[in-house]
Enzyme design. Structure first.
Site, PDB file in Angstrom:
ATOM      1  N   SER A 186       0.857  -1.195   0.000  1.00  0.00           N
ATOM      2  CA  SER A 186       0.000   0.000   0.000  1.00  0.00           C
ATOM      3  C   SER A 186       0.888   1.240   0.000  1.00  0.00           C
ATOM      4  O   SER A 186       2.087   1.154   0.312  1.00  0.00           O
ATOM      5  CB  SER A 186      -0.861  -0.013   1.269  1.00  0.00           C
ATOM      6  OG  SER A 186      -1.468   1.250   1.474  1.00  0.00           O
ATOM      7  N   TYR A 191      -3.590  -0.532   9.853  1.00  0.00           N
ATOM      8  CA  TYR A 191      -3.355  -0.765   8.419  1.00  0.00           C
ATOM      9  C   TYR A 191      -1.954  -0.271   8.040  1.00  0.00           C
ATOM     10  O   TYR A 191      -1.217  -0.957   7.331  1.00  0.00           O
ATOM     11  CB  TYR A 191      -4.434  -0.037   7.621  1.00  0.00           C
ATOM     12  CG  TYR A 191      -4.468  -0.355   6.145  1.00  0.00           C
ATOM     13  CD1 TYR A 191      -5.105  -1.487   5.662  1.00  0.00           C
ATOM     14  CD2 TYR A 191      -3.878   0.514   5.212  1.00  0.00           C
ATOM     15  CE1 TYR A 191      -5.153  -1.768   4.291  1.00  0.00           C
ATOM     16  CE2 TYR A 191      -3.924   0.244   3.847  1.00  0.00           C
ATOM     17  CZ  TYR A 191      -4.563  -0.896   3.395  1.00  0.00           C
ATOM     18  OH  TYR A 191      -4.614  -1.169   2.044  1.00  0.00           O
TER      19      TYR A 191
HETATM   20  P1  NAP Z   1     -11.720  -5.479  -1.701  1.00  0.00           P
HETATM   21  O1  NAP Z   1     -12.497  -5.437  -2.986  1.00  0.00           O
HETATM   22  O2  NAP Z   1     -12.403  -5.246  -0.416  1.00  0.00           O
HETATM   23  O3  NAP Z   1     -10.919  -6.856  -1.683  1.00  0.00           O
HETATM   24  C1  NAP Z   1     -10.410  -7.430  -0.513  1.00  0.00           C
HETATM   25  C2  NAP Z   1     -10.398  -8.914  -0.695  1.00  0.00           C
HETATM   26  O4  NAP Z   1      -9.840  -9.535   0.476  1.00  0.00           O
HETATM   27  C3  NAP Z   1     -11.828  -9.460  -0.842  1.00  0.00           C
HETATM   28  O5  NAP Z   1     -11.795 -10.544  -1.735  1.00  0.00           O
HETATM   29  C4  NAP Z   1     -12.106  -9.938   0.558  1.00  0.00           C
HETATM   30  O6  NAP Z   1     -13.114 -10.917   0.643  1.00  0.00           O
HETATM   31  C5  NAP Z   1     -10.759 -10.514   0.925  1.00  0.00           C
HETATM   32  N1  NAP Z   1     -10.668 -10.752   2.356  1.00  0.00           N
HETATM   33  C6  NAP Z   1     -10.759  -9.833   3.357  1.00  0.00           C
HETATM   34  N2  NAP Z   1     -10.690 -10.465   4.546  1.00  0.00           N
HETATM   35  C7  NAP Z   1     -10.580 -11.791   4.286  1.00  0.00           C
HETATM   36  C8  NAP Z   1     -10.500 -12.938   5.104  1.00  0.00           C
HETATM   37  N3  NAP Z   1     -10.538 -12.879   6.446  1.00  0.00           N
HETATM   38  N4  NAP Z   1     -10.400 -14.160   4.508  1.00  0.00           N
HETATM   39  C9  NAP Z   1     -10.406 -14.252   3.162  1.00  0.00           C
HETATM   40  N5  NAP Z   1     -10.480 -13.196   2.330  1.00  0.00           N
HETATM   41  C10 NAP Z   1     -10.569 -11.980   2.900  1.00  0.00           C
HETATM   42  O7  NAP Z   1     -10.588  -4.363  -1.736  1.00  0.00           O
HETATM   43  P2  NAP Z   1      -9.285  -4.162  -2.648  1.00  0.00           P
HETATM   44  O8  NAP Z   1      -9.040  -2.724  -2.666  1.00  0.00           O
HETATM   45  O9  NAP Z   1      -9.382  -4.903  -3.917  1.00  0.00           O
HETATM   46  O10 NAP Z   1      -8.169  -4.799  -1.713  1.00  0.00           O
HETATM   47  C11 NAP Z   1      -7.252  -5.792  -2.133  1.00  0.00           C
HETATM   48  C12 NAP Z   1      -5.894  -5.539  -1.508  1.00  0.00           C
HETATM   49  O11 NAP Z   1      -5.373  -4.311  -1.999  1.00  0.00           O
HETATM   50  C13 NAP Z   1      -5.915  -5.406   0.018  1.00  0.00           C
HETATM   51  O12 NAP Z   1      -4.778  -6.038   0.559  1.00  0.00           O
HETATM   52  C14 NAP Z   1      -5.844  -3.912   0.216  1.00  0.00           C
HETATM   53  O13 NAP Z   1      -5.292  -3.574   1.457  1.00  0.00           O
HETATM   54  C15 NAP Z   1      -4.920  -3.532  -0.913  1.00  0.00           C
HETATM   55  N6  NAP Z   1      -4.920  -2.129  -1.293  1.00  0.00           N
HETATM   56  C16 NAP Z   1      -6.037  -1.524  -1.803  1.00  0.00           C
HETATM   57  C17 NAP Z   1      -5.955  -0.187  -2.161  1.00  0.00           C
HETATM   58  C18 NAP Z   1      -7.125   0.564  -2.741  1.00  0.00           C
HETATM   59  O14 NAP Z   1      -7.003   1.767  -2.955  1.00  0.00           O
HETATM   60  N7  NAP Z   1      -8.231  -0.074  -3.028  1.00  0.00           N
HETATM   61  C19 NAP Z   1      -4.775   0.524  -1.987  1.00  0.00           C
HETATM   62  C20 NAP Z   1      -3.670  -0.123  -1.464  1.00  0.00           C
HETATM   63  C21 NAP Z   1      -3.756  -1.448  -1.128  1.00  0.00           C
HETATM   64  P3  NAP Z   1     -14.639 -10.464   0.979  1.00  0.00           P
HETATM   65  O15 NAP Z   1     -15.209  -9.999  -0.326  1.00  0.00           O
HETATM   66  O16 NAP Z   1     -15.245 -11.709   1.493  1.00  0.00           O
HETATM   67  O17 NAP Z   1     -14.589  -9.365   1.991  1.00  0.00           O
END
Ligand code: NAP
Length: 251
Positions: free
Chosen positions: A143, A156
């Site tokens: 991140s 986080y």
């Molecule tokens: P997202 O759509 O909320 O995706 C998160 C994923 O992680 C979902 O598939 C979620 O499943 C899964 N997850 C969460 N807790 C879990 C658990 N206990 N067991 C199994 N799966 C779990 O958000 P995203 O933005 O794509 O996030 C993906 C990654 O990118 C994360 O590591 C996040 O920190 C990172 N990130 C995102 C951003 C951004 O701007 N969006 C920026 C930097 C980093 P569910 O659907 O069941 O919740």
């Protein structure tokens, strides 16, 4: 010899691939030629469809990654379905927002456990097979808060800073075995994870003003970096955190 970005004949395990960044990465790996195992707590029906449309095999492994309890089973199921794991993408992650002075221990533990502890032990379990087979690729989703402190998200920031640390620690010990370990630091990407920020008019404006590219990222923006780090083209890249952020960190 031509540089290869192809993943033909490779297999990948991607966590949290039912939505957002994980879905875009899983589909892009499949389009580049890999069969994929998807590990997560929600049914990734749409991702399974998109991988099939790309002409590759996808298997679903149901697992709640908020603890290390399912780690050994996830790796076993991926190996028995696909034969081996060449590429692991640690994408599953959560965020908890609250003011620093009242931030709870529960919100601390939940984020550290899912985003950092499970990431390390799943990598360790997959790396045992990669070392035995003489190579592999581990890609951690970090991140901007691997580099910055953020606002109202201390667990986080701690977890994602830790992801930068363990990426380098793992890279050092696994490099002699032909295993590269890198991370991608996405900028502000429009997903469920950032829905609260997108909905907050003030924060949304402040964020957009600071992004040189002038827009939120799309999950697709992360996929190219993931294919590169999964492919032979990146065989001499290890221990690196690659920002894909529309220029945010450059500013
Ligand atoms: P997202 O759509 O909320 O995706 C998160 C994923 O992680 C979902 O598939 C979620 O499943 C899964 N997850 C969460 N807790 C879990 C658990 N206990 N067991 C199994 N799966 C779990 O958000 P995203 O933005 O794509 O996030 C993906 C990654 O990118 C994360 O590591 C996040 O920190 C990172 N990130 C995102 C951003 C951004 O701007 N969006 C920026 C930097 C980093 P569910 O659907 O069941 O919740």
């Amino acid at each position: 010899m031509a540089i290869s970005f192809s993943l033909a004949g490779k297999t990948a395990l991607v966590t949290g691939a039912n939505t957002g960044i994980g879905q875009a990465i899983a589909v892009a790996l499949a389009q580049a030629g890999a069969d994929v195992a998807l590990a997560g707590r929600s049914e990734p029906a749409q991702t399974l469809d998109l991988v099939a449309q790309a002409g590759r095999r996808a298997v679903n492994i149901t697992a709640d990654l908020s603890s290390t309890e399912p780690v050994a089973r996830v790796v076993d199921e991926a190996v028995s379905a696909l034969g081996r794991i060449d590429i692991l993408v640690n994408n599953a992650g959560i965020i908890r927002r609250d003011d620093l002075l009242q931030f709870s221990e529960a919100d601390w533990d939940a984020v550290i456990d899912t985003n950092l502890k499970t990431l390390f032990f799943l990598s360790q379990a997959a790396a045992r097979g990669m070392v035995a087979q003489g190579g592999g690729k581990i890609i951690n989703i970090a991140s901007l808060l691997t580099f910055q402190g953020g606002i109202r998200v201390p667990s986080y920031a701690a977890a994602k800073s830790g992801v930068g640390g363990v990426t380098k620690a793992m890279a050092n010990e696994l490099a002699p075995h032909g295993v590269q370990v890198n991370a991608i630091a996405p900028g502000y990407i429009a997903t469920n994870n950032t829905a609260a920020l997108q909905a907050d008019e003030t924060r949304n404006r402040q964020i957009l003003e600071r992004i040189p590219a002038g827009r939120w990222g799309d999950p697709q923006d992360i996929a190219g970096a993931a294919v590169f780090l999964a492919s032979p083209a990146s065989n001499y890249v290890t221990g690196h955190v690659l920002a894909v952020d529309g220029g945010w960190l450059a500013r």
